[in-house]
Design a protein around this motif. Structure first.
Motif, short mmCIF file in Angstrom:
data_model
loop_
_atom_site.label_atom_id
_atom_site.label_comp_id
_atom_site.label_asym_id
_atom_site.label_seq_id
_atom_site.Cartn_x
_atom_site.Cartn_y
_atom_site.Cartn_z
N ASP A 114 0.86 -1.19 0.00
CA ASP A 114 0.00 0.00 0.00
C ASP A 114 0.89 1.23 0.00
OD1 ASP A 114 -1.80 2.03 0.35
OD2 ASP A 114 -2.80 1.15 2.09
N LEU A 115 0.88 1.97 -1.10
CA LEU A 115 1.76 3.12 -1.24
C LEU A 115 1.43 4.22 -0.24
CD1 LEU A 115 4.08 4.06 -3.13
CD2 LEU A 115 2.36 5.28 -4.47
N SER A 116 0.20 4.26 0.25
CA SER A 116 -0.18 5.31 1.21
C SER A 116 0.35 5.02 2.61
CB SER A 116 -1.70 5.47 1.26
OG SER A 116 -2.32 4.29 1.74
N ASN A 140 6.34 6.67 -10.92
CA ASN A 140 5.37 6.90 -9.85
C ASN A 140 4.03 7.24 -10.48
OD1 ASN A 140 6.98 6.86 -7.26
ND2 ASN A 140 8.17 8.39 -8.40
N ASN A 141 3.18 6.23 -10.59
CA ASN A 141 1.90 6.42 -11.28
C ASN A 141 0.70 6.35 -10.35
OD1 ASN A 141 -0.20 6.06 -13.60
ND2 ASN A 141 -0.33 4.16 -12.42
N ALA A 142 0.80 5.56 -9.28
CA ALA A 142 -0.36 5.31 -8.41
C ALA A 142 -0.94 6.61 -7.87
CB ALA A 142 0.04 4.40 -7.26
N GLY A 143 -2.26 6.66 -7.79
CA GLY A 143 -2.90 7.86 -7.27
C GLY A 143 -4.38 7.67 -7.06
N MET A 164 -1.54 9.24 -0.44
CA MET A 164 -1.40 8.41 -1.64
C MET A 164 -0.68 9.14 -2.77
SD MET A 164 -1.83 5.70 -3.46
CE MET A 164 -2.99 4.61 -2.65
N ASN A 165 -1.15 10.34 -3.10
CA ASN A 165 -0.65 11.04 -4.28
C ASN A 165 0.71 11.70 -4.08
OD1 ASN A 165 -3.06 10.29 -5.35
ND2 ASN A 165 -3.89 12.34 -5.57
N TYR A 166 0.96 12.16 -2.86
CA TYR A 166 2.21 12.90 -2.62
C TYR A 166 3.19 12.12 -1.76
CZ TYR A 166 5.47 16.42 -0.91
OH TYR A 166 6.61 17.10 -0.58
N PHE A 167 2.82 11.83 -0.50
CA PHE A 167 3.78 11.20 0.40
C PHE A 167 4.18 9.80 -0.07
CE2 PHE A 167 2.04 14.39 3.41
CZ PHE A 167 3.24 14.99 3.76
N GLY A 168 3.28 9.08 -0.71
CA GLY A 168 3.63 7.76 -1.22
C GLY A 168 4.72 7.83 -2.27
N ALA A 169 4.55 8.72 -3.23
CA ALA A 169 5.55 8.89 -4.29
C ALA A 169 6.87 9.40 -3.72
CB ALA A 169 5.02 9.84 -5.36
N VAL A 170 6.78 10.33 -2.76
CA VAL A 170 7.99 10.87 -2.13
C VAL A 170 8.73 9.77 -1.38
CG1 VAL A 170 8.83 12.41 -0.31
CG2 VAL A 170 7.16 13.24 -1.98
N ALA A 171 8.00 8.97 -0.60
CA ALA A 171 8.62 7.92 0.22
C ALA A 171 9.31 6.88 -0.65
CB ALA A 171 7.57 7.25 1.10
#
Length: 324
Positions: A114-116, A140-143, A164-171
């Motif tokens: 889970d990317l979030s 980084n596509n998931a959102g 999901m959209n920001y912190f997931g991609a950043v992490a």
């Protein structure tokens, strides 16, 4: 017959006159240059993607699934990421069975998480690196999308979309970045949105997360250039996927409706093909929106008062439709 013969003679004469003119070699040379340029682009695409380790998040559906297909067909060694294990397994089977006799392809690997959940991302990144030992390209596509008014939206929903959209991609980017820096090679791409450049009413949580995404990866691009790492931000408009169906509303429930604009959006396969081409050409910032959204981006910068007027009018119109 006489007139037909005369016309043929005139046409033949004009052709001979053109081919003997000093402009003919110039035209012929220009065509040759364009053809050579296109050939070099295709060769570069093949060499850049073939055998590259490509990680795709949100690969189980929509644009992520299409990215997986086109990068697999281009010869990439894929690591497919997502929350839905069964869908990822189905995609792995589909791609494994889609062998190309003209190009070497590889059975994809998959990592489910889970990317979030930023804590889960760190351990997932270790698993991603174990698949092939390194990552060449991260997509980084998931959102998740959002529909609602600011007055009626819980703060927790804003956090959910941001996670999901920001912190997931950043992490995930930060977890994989040290290995790219060590190799002094890599390409990080992120699917933002035209709403990362302009904000439209009733999309506050989504637009805010995409504005943050644009800013972070713009900063990242400048900071990692010295390590030879590329950063691409893709900002599409409406794409024909289930993004609006799966969007969250102000109370956290699903929107569960396919917007008219989304239904009439661009084919996700076409967007994936453009992304493949742009990653191969190392494009840094790509706007993939229609004429009016593109104009709105420029209006926001060059004539903000006009942009604000248009958005306020749009908000009144949409609210009226909801109330009717």
């Amino acid at each position: 017959m006489f007139f037909q013969s005369s016309r043929r003679s005139v046409s033949k004469g004009k052709l001979m006159e053109f081919t003997s003119s000093p402009f003919f070699p110039l035209v012929l040379g220009s065509i040759g240059v364009v053809a050579l340029y296109q050939l070099l682009l295709r060769v570069r695409q093949k060499t850049h993607i073939q055998d590259a380790v490509v990680v795709v998040t949100g690969a189980s559906s929509g644009l992520g699934r299409e990215c997986a297909k086109v990068f697999h067909a281009a010869g990439a060694r894929l690591v497919l990421c997502g929350r839905d294990k069964e869908r990822l397994q189905d995609l792995v089977k589909e791609l494994t069975g889609a062998a190309d006799s003209q190009r070497k392809t590889y059975p994809p690997s998959m990592v489910t998480f889970d990317l979030s959940d930023t804590e889960a991302v760190a351990s997932a990144a270790v698993e991603v690196l174990q698949c092939f030992g390194h990552v060449d390209i991260l997509i980084n596509n998931a959102g998740i999308s959002y529909r609602g008014t600011i007055l009626e939206t819980d703060v927790q929903v804003h956090k959910q979309v941001m996670d999901m959209n920001y912190f997931g991609a950043v992490a995930l980017t930060k977890a994989l970045l040290p290995s790219m820096v060590q190799r002094r090679s890599g390409h990080i791409a992120v699917v933002s949105s035209v709403q990362g450049k302009i904000a439209i009413p009733f999309r506050s949580a989504y637009a805010a997360s995409k504005h943050a995404t644009q800013a972070f990866f713009d900063c990242l691009r400048a900071e990692v250039e010295k390590f030879g790492i590329e950063v691409s931000v893709f900002s599409p408009g409406y794409i024909r996927t289930n993004l609006s169906v799966n969007a969250v509303t102000g109370n956290g429930s699903k929107y569960s409706a396919l917007d008219k604009n989304t239904a009439e959006g661009r084919d996700p396969h076409d967007i994936a093909m453009v992304m493949l081409n742009c990653v191969s050409r190392k494009k840094k910032d790509v706007l993939l929106a229609g004429v009016f959204p593109t104009l709105a981006v420029y209006f926001r910068t060059l004539c903000p008062s006009l942009f604000f007027f248009i958005m306020a009018s749009r908000a009144r119109k949409e609210q009226k439709l909801k109330d009717s």
